[in-house]
Every structure is written in C-alpha cells, then in structure tokens.
Design an enzyme around this catalytic site. Structure first.
Site, short mmCIF file in Angstrom:
data_model
loop_
_atom_site.label_atom_id
_atom_site.label_comp_id
_atom_site.label_asym_id
_atom_site.label_seq_id
_atom_site.Cartn_x
_atom_site.Cartn_y
_atom_site.Cartn_z
N GLU A 191 -5.75 -8.56 -0.35
CA GLU A 191 -6.59 -8.46 0.64
C GLU A 191 -8.13 -8.22 0.39
O GLU A 191 -8.44 -7.31 -0.20
CB GLU A 191 -5.59 -7.57 1.94
CG GLU A 191 -4.49 -7.16 2.44
CD GLU A 191 -4.41 -6.08 2.76
OE1 GLU A 191 -5.29 -5.44 3.78
OE2 GLU A 191 -2.94 -6.02 2.99
N GLU B 260 0.59 -1.14 0.01
CA GLU B 260 0.02 -0.32 -0.49
C GLU B 260 0.74 0.86 0.42
O GLU B 260 0.70 2.23 0.99
CB GLU B 260 -1.24 0.10 1.20
CG GLU B 260 -1.88 -1.17 1.17
CD GLU B 260 -3.31 -0.66 2.21
OE1 GLU B 260 -2.90 -0.06 2.88
OE2 GLU B 260 -4.03 -1.67 2.31
#
Length: 500
Positions: free
Chosen positions: A413, A317
């Site tokens: 995820e 991220e």
C-alpha cells in the site's frame, strides 16, 4: 448482488439451467446454504444441507462443495467447482506439473466418490476443442472411496501474466459398466509459482507485481458485487498497465477471480483479518484467533486451485503499540501470526505473506516468502517533506529492512488522498500533482532496487468511508480513479510507467 448483513440464509430449492451460475454469492457472518445445485438429467432431487459456512466476508458459491488441493510448490492450478449427482458425494482433484518444463505437464487428480461410482475419467481440452492429452481413468478404491487419474499434456501452453491460456478440464464419474453417472467441466490454467531471492517467479521467470489494492464499492449500491462495475474495474486495471491486485482486506467474489483468470491478472488473496489486537482479555484473544484461523482456512479451501492466486496474505496490519502494549502481548502476537502463516504454508503451492506497517514488522515476517509493506510517508506523517527527500528516506528504510529480514519486498500500500480536479503549481496535499509525484517515487524505487519486486497502490478507485476530518465528503480519495472510475492525473502517470 452480495448480501452483507449478518444473517442465517436458507435459499429456496431451485435447479438452475445447466452450467448456470448461482446468482447470489452470500457474504455473511454466519449462514447456512441449501440448494440450488446444477442438475443431472433427468433431474433428481438432492435433499438437505450442502454447505455450512461460518466466516465474515467470504463470498461462496453454494455449488462448490470442496476446494481442490495441490501437491507441490511447482504446481499448476486447477480451477473447479464440483457438481453433484446420484452416486457422487465429493470430487477432489490435485494437479502437479512434472519436470518443470514447458515441454510436458501432468494433471493428476484424486477423486472421492460416492456409492455407485466405479471409475473416474479425466480429460483435458484446448480452447479449440482438441484433446490436450490422453484421457485417464482411475479406479475407485473400495476402502478410501478415492480414485486417482492423470493426464499428461505434451507441449502445454502456460498461463502467464497478461497472457492467460485456459484449458478445459472434464471429469466423468462412471459406473461398473463404464456408463457415465455425472460429469463436470471447468476451465483451468497451467503455471508454476515460486519464490526467489528477489521476488516472485512465474513459470520460472521473474515478474514485477504492479497493481492496486481495491474495494468493492460504487455509488448508490455501496459495498456490493455488481457485474458491470467488476468489468469496469478490470478494464481500468488493463488500461493503466497493472498486472496484479491484492484482495484487500477480504476475499473477493468468485466472479472477480474468474475475470482475473481470464485476463491473466496475478492475485494476492487476503484473509479478512485486519488489525489483530492482543491487548484484550485472554478469552477474547483466543476467540479472535480461532475466528481468524477459521476464516483463513475457508479462504484456502475456496481459492486453493485458482490459477490467478499466486500468494496468500494471512492478515493486514496486525499490531501497533496499542494492540501489543506489553512484552507478553507481543509474544502472543508472534505466536498467533506464525500459526496463520503455517496454516497458509501447509496449502503448499503458493507464496505466503501478510501486509504490515514497516515499523511494526514482527518476527513472524521472517517465516513469510516476502515482506508486504503498507507505507504512507508524506501523507500520514512527514507531511510537507519534499518528494526527493521522501524518495531517499524510503530507499534507506527498504535497504535496512531487506538487510534485516533478508526477504524481497513488495509495497502493498502507498498513496495520498487526492480531490479530483484539485491542481497546484507546487504539489501540495490533496492535489492531483502531489499524488502523481508521490506514486512516481515508488515506481522509481521499484526499478532501482532489485529486491523491491512490486508496488500496489492504495487504491484503484475512491471509496466510501466513515466520516472524519481526513475523509473529505466521507470518501477515501486515495484512488487513482474516481469513484465513478475516471482517471486522475496519477493514473496517467502510472500508465506511462507501467506501459512504456
């Protein structure tokens, strides 16, 4: 148990029993490791520094002096820890498969040796103790101090997901008269990994990546390496039908990877680089990038010959609006990510990716082999939206991303916090029914869309977090198992989906 404090570590000098494990993997920001070493008999004292390690989160074994480099995208992997004795300074081995077929493979090693070593002999052995190929000797070059030897394996048994087969590699350092100076044995698997238009090929066959992100966390001990917990975690993975996991968001212990090698689990090995920001002063950005590069390089050196590791994730991220507030910051981010991708790509034997929020995908994602997407629709946004509508929304998003980037997609995820024992007739937030229904949306998309080749649920088990309103009782409850590793309703749903 792994230490997590930032400290300088100087282990006392001890020689463990032959082939014994170093009991403590040290996880620090900056540490220096002195012996223990595996001895050569009769024992000889080995003086001084053997390993210096500067990186957050990377657990190392002081016995491993150098990783092994592999030579081609079709390489089979060598798993090895080096053992030192008199006259041997370093051992480096590289392994390739030739012809790309299961009928034969060649194990090719380059060994760098110290004073007194004239030749290096390599041999490969089956699990039944039968020599798998003719032993090969390599003569040490006087200028480079390197030797090269190869073992050709006829009709090799390939390592595969859920069907691990590990050979035993034996390396012997010999003097000019052919007498052994030192030797080392290590298990290894033979397999190939490569990218396709729709995902990942293992031994030339497509494989769906089904599994989890995990955390090394357990009640009482917190974040630590506990052997019994690792065994339980891998038992949970097998029970639910998973075949893979990502080491989110830091490298896991070598014992964890030993279990993955043994059980045939595919691993996406991730560097401990989370939320890289480019909104700070230039000096801080440069320092952070240097640290990220060093951490990734150390991960590649440690895990580059792990059979189970099929892909590198260079960060998690990077960059949202706050970390890239200007066009210049965005340019710096792209350059920095491309630098990390190129470093992982130079290892040469595995796929490369990094985990990203779909809306934050960067031009650097185009340099990867596949997109890894962290997606939390229904939990962090669009709360209360019907699950059928969430499914249509995700399908449209994935189709658009695939059309733009022309890369296969793995959902790295997804999930929702779930309180164990919370049940609702109409699935609502925090209920086991909502978590199971939401994750079922992703499993259906993986079956429906050919370019979505995997789903990694966040998380295998509940884990401790800082206290905040979204973290009931100070835990992240997105696990499909409780913190004590008991299954929630979603775990049973995944077991039905992944073990039909």
């Amino acid at each position: 148990m792994r230490l997590t404090r930032c400290c300088e570590h100087a282990a006392p000098y001890r020689l463990p029993a032959p082939h014994a494990r170093v009991p403590t993997a040290v996880n620090t920001l900056h540490h220096t490791v002195f012996p223990p070493l595996t001895p050569v008999y009769p024992p000889r004292r080995l003086e001084g520094l053997i390993s210096r390690h500067i990186s957050p989160y990377l657990p190392i074994s002081p016995r491993r002096l150098e990783g092994l480099t592999a030579g081609a995208a079709s390489a089979a992997s060598v798993v090895m820890r080096c053992r030192c004795g008199t006259g041997v300074s370093r051992v480096r081995a590289s392994l390739w498969t030739h012809a790309g077929a299961a009928s034969a493979a060649s194990v090719v090693m380059r060994c760098r040796c110290g004073t007194g070593v004239s030749r290096v002999r390599a041999s490969l052995w089956t699990q039944g103790g039968v020599e798998a190929g003719e032993a090969s000797d390599g003569t040490v070059d006087a200028e480079t101090a390197e030797a090269r030897c190869a073992v050709r394996v006829l009709r090799p048994t390939l390592w595969a997901a859920g069907a691990a087969y590990l050979y035993r590699l034996r390396l012997e350092a010999l003097d000019a008269d052919g007498a052994p100076i030192d030797s080392y044995e290590q298990r290894l698997g033979l397999r190939t990994v490569e990218a396709s238009d729709d995902g990942l090929l293992l031994n030339g066959e497509p494989v769906a990546m089904r599994g989890f992100g995990r955390h090394e966390d357990f009640p009482l001990v917190g974040r630590a390496e506990v052997g019994a917990v690792l065994v339980r975690d891998h038992a949970c993975l097998r029970w639910v039908g998973a075949n893979s996991y990502r080491t989110a968001h830091y490298p896991y212990s070598e014992l964890d990877l030993d279990l993955a090698d043994e059980h045939g689990l595919l691993v996406v090995s991730e560097s401990p680089c989370v939320g890289l920001s480019f909104a700070d002063a230039p000096a801080i950005v440069q320092q952070r990038q240097a640290q990220a590069t060093r951490a990734l390089a150390e991960l590649l050196a440690r895990d580059c010959c792990r059979t189970c590791v099929v892909a590198w994730s260079v960060c998690n991220e990077p960059g949202g609006p706050q970390s890239v507030p200007t066009a210049e910051a965005k340019r710096q981010q792209t350059e920095a990510l491309l630098e990390l991708v190129a470093l992982a790509r130079a290892e040469g034997t595995r796929l490369v990716t990094f985990a990203n929020i779909p809306e934050h995908c960067d031009e650097a994602n185009r340099a990867c082999d596949f997109l890894s997407l962290n997606e939390y629709v229904g939990w962090y946004y669009d709360v209360g939206k019907p699950l059928a509508e969430i499914g249509r929304q995700l399908e449209a998003k994935f189709v658009a991303l695939h059309a733009d980037f022309r890369k296969p997609i793995m959902v790295s995820e997804c999930g929702a916090d779930t309180l164990p024992g919370c049940h609702m007739m109409a699935p609502g937030l925090w209920s086991e029914e909502f978590q199971a229904g939401l994750l079922e949306v992703y499993t259906e998309l993986e079956r429906k869309l050919p370019f979505v080749f995997g789903v990694h649920v966040w998380n295998l088990a509940d884990f401790r977090t800082p206290q905040m309103h979204l973290r009931a009782a100070g835990l992240n409850h997105k696990g499909v198992f409780t913190r004590l590793r008991e299954p929630k309703l979603a775990a049973h749903m995944l077991r039905r989906a992944w073990r039909p």
